[in-house]
Enzyme design. Structure first.
Site, PDB file in Angstrom:
ATOM      1  N   TYR A   1      -6.586   6.734   3.489  1.00 11.99           N
ATOM      2  CA  TYR A   1      -6.389   5.094   3.066  1.00 11.99           C
ATOM      3  C   TYR A   1      -6.060   4.633   3.077  1.00 11.99           C
ATOM      4  O   TYR A   1      -6.667   2.884   3.152  1.00 11.99           O
ATOM      5  CB  TYR A   1      -6.342   5.466   1.554  1.00 11.99           C
ATOM      6  CG  TYR A   1      -5.788   4.449   0.237  1.00 11.99           C
ATOM      7  CD1 TYR A   1      -7.063   3.797  -0.524  1.00 11.99           C
ATOM      8  CD2 TYR A   1      -4.220   3.786   0.121  1.00 11.99           C
ATOM      9  CE1 TYR A   1      -7.149   2.887  -0.431  1.00 11.99           C
ATOM     10  CE2 TYR A   1      -4.312   2.814  -0.448  1.00 11.99           C
ATOM     11  CZ  TYR A   1      -5.369   2.515  -0.276  1.00 11.99           C
ATOM     12  OH  TYR A   1      -5.497   1.470  -1.847  1.00 11.99           O
TER      13      TYR A   1
ATOM     14  N   ASP B   1      -9.686   5.969  -2.864  1.00  7.42           N
ATOM     15  CA  ASP B   1      -8.137   5.999  -3.432  1.00  7.42           C
ATOM     16  C   ASP B   1      -9.077   6.922  -4.917  1.00  7.42           C
ATOM     17  O   ASP B   1     -10.254   7.302  -4.950  1.00  7.42           O
ATOM     18  CB  ASP B   1      -7.332   4.772  -3.672  1.00  7.42           C
ATOM     19  CG  ASP B   1      -8.155   4.297  -4.713  1.00  7.42           C
ATOM     20  OD1 ASP B   1      -9.229   3.828  -4.848  1.00  7.42           O
ATOM     21  OD2 ASP B   1      -7.146   3.689  -5.673  1.00  7.42           O
TER      22      ASP B   1
ATOM     23  N   GLU C   1       0.601  -0.554  -0.237  1.00  7.88           N
ATOM     24  CA  GLU C   1       0.094  -0.108  -0.277  1.00  7.88           C
ATOM     25  C   GLU C   1       1.217   1.278   0.467  1.00  7.88           C
ATOM     26  O   GLU C   1       0.084   2.192  -0.665  1.00  7.88           O
ATOM     27  CB  GLU C   1      -0.667  -0.200   0.957  1.00  7.88           C
ATOM     28  CG  GLU C   1      -2.045  -0.847   0.746  1.00  7.88           C
ATOM     29  CD  GLU C   1      -2.957  -0.802  -0.081  1.00  7.88           C
ATOM     30  OE1 GLU C   1      -2.919   0.242  -0.860  1.00  7.88           O
ATOM     31  OE2 GLU C   1      -4.019  -1.739  -0.208  1.00  7.88           O
TER      32      GLU C   1
END
Length: 346
Positions: A116, A134, A33
DNA sequence: AATACGGGGAG
DNA sequence: CTCCCAGTATT
């Protein structure tokens, strides 16, 4: 069919085979991520492979030096991600005995982890019901529901987060979150989305209103500044050069470069002569110098256009902090510098 | 609420 | 060329 199930069905049929989808290990999910923030899968993939290979566990990452981490990150950009990654790895090892936080709330406290990423890790690794928003999600939702609120306005951010939270599949938040992102990346693309083969086309508001190309709405326009960089590539009689760490805050922090003189405009050879480079080189005797690139090398970043000259400076003997030219590639450096090192025949 | 922060891919 | 990318931190 329901919005969420349509996406999940589409996902099961079209999802890419990606390495971070083969694990539930929060370390690997977190790593993926961070790497994928503002970065396309295609660009981030080799970096994920390199990091998991060099640092199989969070303990390996925590034990490494920041320079090692930045070297592995070299070329990916947004280097604060790498510095925060390292800081957080050390924090989790030292404060939590290497055990990853497992809730959205606690993940959000980690350096480099925002809304996020906390949502992504908590849902994908721990099945918490936390909706990711996102760039893909903004696009899919703004089009499907015909929402014109700017996605980068304060109200827009809250509106889309709330909508995403209402849409998430509470039984499988991990699958749903990845499904809507993958759908945005492959099907509901920014340009030329595949509306003809879209499973949501019947109920897509933007498609009905022919406003696909105008959504999502964004209000920003980044203004680009121009800078003029002169790098002093010194070479002494024992093939050593000066390579310095950028310690101040800002672009390329903690990466290495040749001594830099920034000027108001692009310099001619005559104007370069007038610079006080002896001071920069601590009064080293200069035998000769020449300009490497006749025309400026233009390095374009999101906020800056860098017009760059590399000056090759032959000197007698450099100070003792000079490093061997052969060791240059061991240091993390901006693409602008590493590309020069590759091309220049020392 | 704006701005800084990289580099590469797509059209 | 412009826009975008599995955004976050700082001001």
């Amino acid at each position: 069919m329901d919005f969420k199930y349509t996406l999940i069905n589409w996902y099961s049929a079209h999802k890419r085979d990606l390495p971070w989808r083969k694990t539930k290990n929060p370390y690997n999910i977190w790593l993926s991520e961070i790497i994928l923030q503002q970065t396309q899968v295609k660009q981030g993939l080799p970096y994920y492979e390199a990091f998991t290979s060099n640092f199989p566990t969070i303990f390996d990452l925590a034990t490494a030096s920041e320079t090692e981490v930045l070297k592995l990150w070299q070329g990916l950009g947004y280097y604060s991600r790498a510095r925060n990654l390292h800081t957080t790895a050390k924090h989790i090892v030292n404060e939590f005995n290497g055990v990853f936080p497992n809730t959205y709330k606690d993940l959000l406290k980690l350096k480099g982890v925002g809304d996020y990423t906390a949502s992504a890790i908590s849902s994908i690794a721990f099945n918490e019901v936390a909706a990711v928003v996102d760039g893909n999600v903004y696009r899919v939702l703004s089009r499907y529901f015909g929402i014109k609120t700017p996605i980068n306005s304060t109200v827009g951010i809250k509106e889309f987060k709330k909508l995403a939270s209402n849409l998430i599949d509470t039984k499988q938040p991990d699958i749903y979150n990845q499904a809507i992102m993958e759908f945005g990346a492959l099907q509901c693309k920014p340009k030329n989305p595949n509306c003809h083969s879209c499973p949501l086309c019947k109920s897509c508001v933007a498609l009905q209103k022919k406003s696909i190309d105008s959504l999502p709405v964004k209000v920003k326009k980044t203004k680009v500044s121009t800078k003029y960089f002169n790098f002093l590539v010194c070479i002494d009689s024992s093939n050593k050069t000066l390579f310095q760490k950028r310690t101040h805050k800002g672009i390329w922090q903690n990466l290495y470069q040749f001594p830099l003189i920034e000027t108001e405009k692009s310099l001619s050879l005559e104007e370069f002569q007038l610079l006080d480079i002896k001071n920069v080189l601590s009064n080293t005797y200069i035998k000769d110098y020449a300009l490497y690139n006749e025309t400026d090398i233009v390095h374009k970043l999101s906020h800056q256009h860098l017009y760059t000259k590399f000056w090759i400076i032959e000197v007698d003997r450099l100070s003792k902090e000079a490093i061997s030219i052969d060791a240059l590639t061991k240091y993390p450096s901006p693409v602008l510098i590493s590309t020069f090192i590759e091309n220049f025949k020392f």
